[in-house]
Design an enzyme around this catalytic site. Structure first.
Site, PDB file in Angstrom:
ATOM      1  CG  HIS A 277      -0.239  -2.165   1.522  1.00  0.00           C
ATOM      2  ND1 HIS A 277       0.210  -0.963   2.018  1.00  0.00           N
ATOM      3  CD2 HIS A 277       0.662  -3.088   1.924  1.00  0.00           C
ATOM      4  CE1 HIS A 277       1.325  -1.156   2.698  1.00  0.00           C
ATOM      5  NE2 HIS A 277       1.621  -2.440   2.657  1.00  0.00           N
TER       6      HIS A 277
ATOM      7  CG  ASP B  74       2.860  -1.113  10.698  1.00  0.00           C
ATOM      8  OD1 ASP B  74       3.068  -2.334  10.787  1.00  0.00           O
ATOM      9  OD2 ASP B  74       3.184  -0.442   9.705  1.00  0.00           O
TER      10      ASP B  74
ATOM     11  NE  ARG C 179       6.428  -8.091  11.136  1.00  0.00           N
ATOM     12  CZ  ARG C 179       5.710  -7.740  10.053  1.00  0.00           C
ATOM     13  NH1 ARG C 179       5.199  -6.540   9.947  1.00  0.00           N
ATOM     14  NH2 ARG C 179       5.506  -8.605   9.093  1.00  0.00           N
TER      15      ARG C 179
ATOM     16  CB  SER D 287       2.027  -4.926   9.279  1.00  0.00           C
ATOM     17  OG  SER D 287       2.731  -3.964   8.549  1.00  0.00           O
TER      18      SER D 287
ATOM     19  CE  LYS E 126       1.567  -0.449   6.690  1.00  0.00           C
ATOM     20  NZ  LYS E 126       2.845  -1.131   6.841  1.00  0.00           N
TER      21      LYS E 126
HETATM   22  N1  URA Z   1       3.859  -4.734   3.954  1.00  0.00           N
HETATM   23  C1  URA Z   1       3.562  -4.168   5.155  1.00  0.00           C
HETATM   24  O1  URA Z   1       3.149  -3.023   5.223  1.00  0.00           O
HETATM   25  N2  URA Z   1       3.716  -4.899   6.246  1.00  0.00           N
HETATM   26  C2  URA Z   1       4.161  -6.164   6.228  1.00  0.00           C
HETATM   27  O2  URA Z   1       4.259  -6.771   7.264  1.00  0.00           O
HETATM   28  C3  URA Z   1       4.470  -6.753   4.981  1.00  0.00           C
HETATM   29  C4  URA Z   1       4.311  -6.003   3.847  1.00  0.00           C
END
Ligand code: URA
Length: 432
Positions: free
Chosen positions: A82, A161, A168, A183, A187
Site C-alpha cells: 500500500h 474506512d 475525508r 485507514s 484495510k
Molecule cells: N491511502 C489510504 O488508504 N488512506 C489514506 O488515508 C491515505 C492513503
C-alpha cells in the site's frame, strides 16, 4: 454516549477511550451518526491528533467494522502493498503483475483517488470492461488460477474506512498521521494477507510534507502491523515531483504498460521494482533484494510481467488489446501544451498543485459523487533538476473542454519554479 461530548473532548485535546472510539466507528458503520458530526470529529482528530493507543484502537475498530478475510484458501504466502498516496504513483500496476509473474500470490484491494492523489481502482476502470468489483470468493478463485487479482474494497471490508475515506476526501481531513495510519492498516489487516509492504511518501506531493512526519507515519503503521502478527516493511520514498511522467487515469495505465514492455526507465520504474523486491523477499520468493531485483528485471525483459497484466485484464472482463492499441482507452477531446516563459533550471515542483490541476481537468473528484473523466490528465515533459529554454514544452494537459485545459495550465505554470540556481532533489529512497 453523547457524540457531541466526544467531539468537544477531542477538540479540546483530550484522549478518547477504547469504548469511545468503538462508539464512533459503530456510529459510522451503522450510519447512526450524521456526516456533519463525523466530519467534525475527523477535523478535531486532524488538528489535535491521536496518540499511539488511540490510533491502534481506531485501526482495530475500523478493521473489525466488517468482515476480516481468511485467505487460507489461497495457497502460498500472500503479500500486500500500500502507498500512502502520491501523484503519478502507478507502482501497483507494475509491481502486482511482475511479482505475480514470479509466483507471488497477489490479492490487492486498492482505493479510489483521495484529495490530489490518484487511486488504482479509478485507473483500472479506464480499461474498457475492466471489473474492479470482484467479490472475495471470485477474487480468491482468480488468485488460485492466475496468481493475481486487483479489486476495489468490497462493501464488507473495513466499511467504516470506506465511509470515512470518502468524507475525508472532501472535508480537508486527509493529512493526519493517525487517520492515514488507521485507514491503511485497517484495510490491510482486514484483507488477511500474511505480509505487508508500505510505501510511505514525503515531500510536496505527499500527505506528509517532511521526512520526520513520514518516519512517524511509517513507524506507526509498522508497529500496528507487527502487533497484529503481520510481517511489515515500510519504504520511505520522496514525492518532491510527480513520480512518473503521466498523471490521470488512462495515462497512468499507459505508462505502466510501457514500463512492463521494457520501453521506459526512470523513477516510477525504480520505485516500483524496489517495492516489488521487498514483496518477493517477504513472500519467500527471493532470498534478498538484489536477487529479487534481478528476477524482476528478467520478467520485464522476457515479457512475463506484461503477459500477467494482460491475463489479469482478461480475467476481470477488460480488453487486453489496450496494451497494444492505446486508442482503445477513452480519448480526451482537448489538449494544450504549456511552454516555458523563461529559461533556467526547474528547482521546485509543487506536486500537490500538479495533482490539483489533474483534478481540475476531471481526473479526480471535487465532491463525493463526481463522475471522472478517465481520459483527462497531464503528461509532464520536464522534471526537477532539468534545464529548459524559453518555449520548451513543460507539460501537456488533456480534458473534455478548453476551459478545463486553460484552468489546469494556469495551476501547473504556477506550480513550477524555474530559477538560475541548480535544484536539490530529494534522494530516491529514504530508508527501510
Ligand atoms: N491511502 C489510504 O488508504 N488512506 C489514506 O488515508 C491515505 C492513503
Amino acid at each position: 454516549m453523547n457524540f457531541t461530548d466526544l467531539i468537544i473532548k477531542k477538540r479540546n485535546g483530550g484522549e478518547l477511550s477504547s469504548e469511545e472510539i468503538d462508539f464512533f466507528i459503530k456510529g459510522v458503520t451503522e450510519r447512526s451518526l450524521p456526516d456533519y458530526q463525523i466530519s467534525a470529529m475527523l477535523m478535531a482528530i486532524c488538528i489535535k491528533s491521536l496518540n499511539y493507543r488511540e490510533t491502534a484502537d481506531l485501526t482495530m475498530a475500523m478493521a473489525h467494522s466488517g468482515r476480516v478475510l481468511d485467505l487460507s484458501d489461497i495457497d502460498g504466502i500472500k503479500v500486500d502493498k500500500h502507498s500512502t498516496g502520491g501523484v503519478a504513483d502507478t507502482t501497483t500496476l507494475i509491481l502486482a503483475p511482475l511479482t505475480a509473474s514470479l509466483g507471488l500470490k497477489v490479492i490487492k484491494m486498492s482505493g479510489r483517488g483521495l484529495g490530489h492523489t490518484g487511486g488504482t481502482i479509478d485507473k483500472l476502470e479506464s480499461i474498457p470492461g475492466f471489473n474492479t468489483a470482484l467479490g472475495i470468493t471470485r477474487a480468491a478463485e482468480q488468485v488460485n488460477n492466475i496468481g493475481i487479482a486487483v479489486m476495489g474494497q468490497t462493501e464488507d471490508l473495513a466499511p467504516a474506512d470506506k465511509y470515512l475515506y470518502a468524507l475525508r476526501d472532501v472535508t480537508g481531513t486527509v493529512e493526519s498521521i493517525p487517520l492515514i495510519a488507521a485507514s491503511i492498516m485497517s484495510k490491510k489487516l482486514a484483507a488477511g494477507s500474511d505480509a505487508i509492504v508500505l510505501d510511505v511518501k514525503y515531500g510536496s506531493g505527499a500527505f506528509m510534507k517532511t521526512l520526520e512526519d513520514a518516519q512517524a507515519l511509517a513507524r506507526t503503521m509498522v508497529n500496528i502491523g507487527l502487533s497484529a502478527g503481520k510481517k511489515t516493511t515500510a519504504v520511505i520514498t520522496p514525492m518532491d515531483r510527480p513520480l512518473g511522467d503521466n498523471i490521470g487515469n488512462s495515462l497512468e495505465v499507459i505508462e505502466a504498460i510501457e514500463i512492463l514492455k521494457g520501453k521506459k526507465d526512470g523513477r516510477l520504474k525504480r520505485v516500483a521494482l524496489e517495492l516489488a523486491a521487498h514483496m518477493l523477499v517477504l513472500g519467500g520468493i527471493a532470498n534478498d533484494r538484489d536477487t529479487a531485483l534481478y528476477l524482476l528485471d528478467k520478467n520485464i525483459e522476457n515479457g512475463k510481467g506484461l503477459e500477467k497484466f494482460e491475463e489479469m485484464i482478461n480475467a476481470q472482463g477488460g480488453d487486453p488489446n489496450v496494451c497494444e492499441d492505446y486508442s482503445l482507452f477513452p480519448q480526451p477531446k482537448c489538449s494544450l501544451c504549456i511552454k516555458a516563459e523563461k529559461s533556467g533550471c526547474i528547482t521546485e515542483i509543487n506536486t500537490t498543485d500538479i495533482g490539483r490541476a489533474s483534478v481540475a481537468l476531471g481526473a479526480g473528484r471535487l465532491v463525493k459523487d463526481t463522475r471522472l473523466d478517465l481520459s483527462a490528465g497531464i503528461i509532464m515533459h520536464t522534471t526537477l533538476g532539468e534545464h529548459i529554454a524559453v518555449g520548451d514544452i513543460i507539460a501537456e494537459v488533456f480534458a473534455a473542454d478548453s476551459e478545463k485545459c486553460t484552468a489546469a495550465s494556469d495551476i501547473i505554470s504556477k506550480a513550477i519554479t524555474i530559477s538560475d540556481r541548480e535544484a536539490e532533489p530529494l534522494p530516491l529512497f529514504g530508508e527501510v
